[in-house]
Each structure stands twice: as structure tokens, then as C-alpha cells.
Motif scaffolding. Sequence first.
Motif, PDB file in Angstrom:
ATOM      1  N   GLN A  56      27.137  -7.318  16.729  1.00 36.76           N
ATOM      2  CA  GLN A  56      27.143  -7.275  18.194  1.00 36.76           C
ATOM      3  C   GLN A  56      26.271  -8.394  18.772  1.00 36.76           C
ATOM      4  O   GLN A  56      25.345  -8.849  18.133  1.00 36.76           O
ATOM      5  N   GLY A 110      24.273  -9.038  24.587  1.00 36.76           N
ATOM      6  CA  GLY A 110      24.873  -8.313  25.707  1.00 36.76           C
ATOM      7  C   GLY A 110      25.404  -6.949  25.307  1.00 36.76           C
ATOM      8  O   GLY A 110      25.198  -5.954  26.004  1.00 36.76           O
ATOM      9  N   THR A 111      26.078  -6.899  24.170  1.00 37.55           N
ATOM     10  CA  THR A 111      26.591  -5.616  23.681  1.00 37.55           C
ATOM     11  C   THR A 111      25.443  -4.692  23.299  1.00 37.55           C
ATOM     12  O   THR A 111      25.493  -3.490  23.550  1.00 37.55           O
ATOM     13  N   LYS A 135      24.045  -3.352  26.583  1.00 36.74           N
ATOM     14  CA  LYS A 135      24.993  -2.397  27.172  1.00 36.74           C
ATOM     15  C   LYS A 135      24.950  -1.076  26.415  1.00 36.74           C
ATOM     16  O   LYS A 135      24.951  -0.003  27.015  1.00 36.74           O
ATOM     17  N   THR A 136      24.900  -1.159  25.100  1.00 36.89           N
ATOM     18  CA  THR A 136      24.834   0.051  24.275  1.00 36.89           C
ATOM     19  C   THR A 136      23.530   0.793  24.519  1.00 36.89           C
ATOM     20  O   THR A 136      23.518   2.020  24.646  1.00 36.89           O
ATOM     21  N   HIS A 185      23.739   1.934  28.606  1.00 38.98           N
ATOM     22  CA  HIS A 185      24.895   2.636  29.156  1.00 38.98           C
ATOM     23  C   HIS A 185      25.735   3.366  28.120  1.00 38.98           C
ATOM     24  O   HIS A 185      26.655   4.093  28.488  1.00 38.98           O
ATOM     25  N   GLY A 186      25.460   3.162  26.857  1.00 38.53           N
ATOM     26  CA  GLY A 186      26.303   3.732  25.822  1.00 38.53           C
ATOM     27  C   GLY A 186      25.932   5.138  25.407  1.00 38.53           C
ATOM     28  O   GLY A 186      24.763   5.455  25.234  1.00 38.53           O
ATOM     29  N   TYR A 197      31.079   4.018  20.891  1.00 43.58           N
ATOM     30  CA  TYR A 197      30.310   4.324  22.094  1.00 43.58           C
ATOM     31  C   TYR A 197      31.237   4.411  23.297  1.00 43.58           C
ATOM     32  O   TYR A 197      32.317   3.846  23.314  1.00 43.58           O
ATOM     33  N   SER A 234      30.963   4.708  27.849  1.00 43.39           N
ATOM     34  CA  SER A 234      30.113   4.697  29.043  1.00 43.39           C
ATOM     35  C   SER A 234      30.583   5.777  30.012  1.00 43.39           C
ATOM     36  O   SER A 234      31.633   6.391  29.823  1.00 43.39           O
ATOM     37  N   GLU A 293      34.494   3.323  29.694  1.00 41.90           N
ATOM     38  CA  GLU A 293      34.653   2.122  28.888  1.00 41.90           C
ATOM     39  C   GLU A 293      34.280   2.488  27.451  1.00 41.90           C
ATOM     40  O   GLU A 293      33.340   3.244  27.221  1.00 41.90           O
ATOM     41  N   TRP A 317      33.685   1.029  23.297  1.00 41.91           N
ATOM     42  CA  TRP A 317      33.494  -0.125  22.424  1.00 41.91           C
ATOM     43  C   TRP A 317      33.020   0.328  21.052  1.00 41.91           C
ATOM     44  O   TRP A 317      32.600   1.444  20.847  1.00 41.91           O
TER      45      TRP A 317
END
Length: 71
Positions: free
Chosen positions: A22, A25-26, A29-30, A33-34, A47, A49, A53, A55
Motif C-alpha cells: 500500500q 495515502g492508502t 485512509k485505512t 477511515h477503514g 477494509y 469505509s 468504499e 479496498w
Amino acid sequence: MDFKLKKKMIMLKQIFTWWHRQTLGTFLKTLFHGKFVGKDKYGNKYYKSKKDERWVVYSKNIEASKITSDW
């Protein structure tokens, strides 16, 4: 190569390369927000959100054909 140097190299590789599981940024985000949904037999982590979303954070090699259809 001593352990500390090797650990720093792995951390830098993970931050700056997308093919090493990853990107930064990923990761962020994880982290923020994950919601962890599950893990498959290959070790890939799934994961989701609040905005629905989805991923995947791959465990080793990025291989999209190993993602199950129910995901």
C-alpha cells in the motif's frame, strides 16, 4: 546489514512504492477511515469505509485475480 537499517529501508519502501502492499495515502485512509472487514486465505486484508468504499491491502504480491468474487 544490521536490523535497524533493514527496518528503516522496509519502512521507506512501504511509504514510497505502491507495489509494496500500500502507499502512504492508502495507509492513512485505512488508518482513519477503514473498518476491517476480514482476511482471506492468502492473507489479504479487506477494509470498508462509512461511504461504502472498499479496498484491499495485499499481503505479498499484488494479484487481483486472487480476490474472491463475494468481495
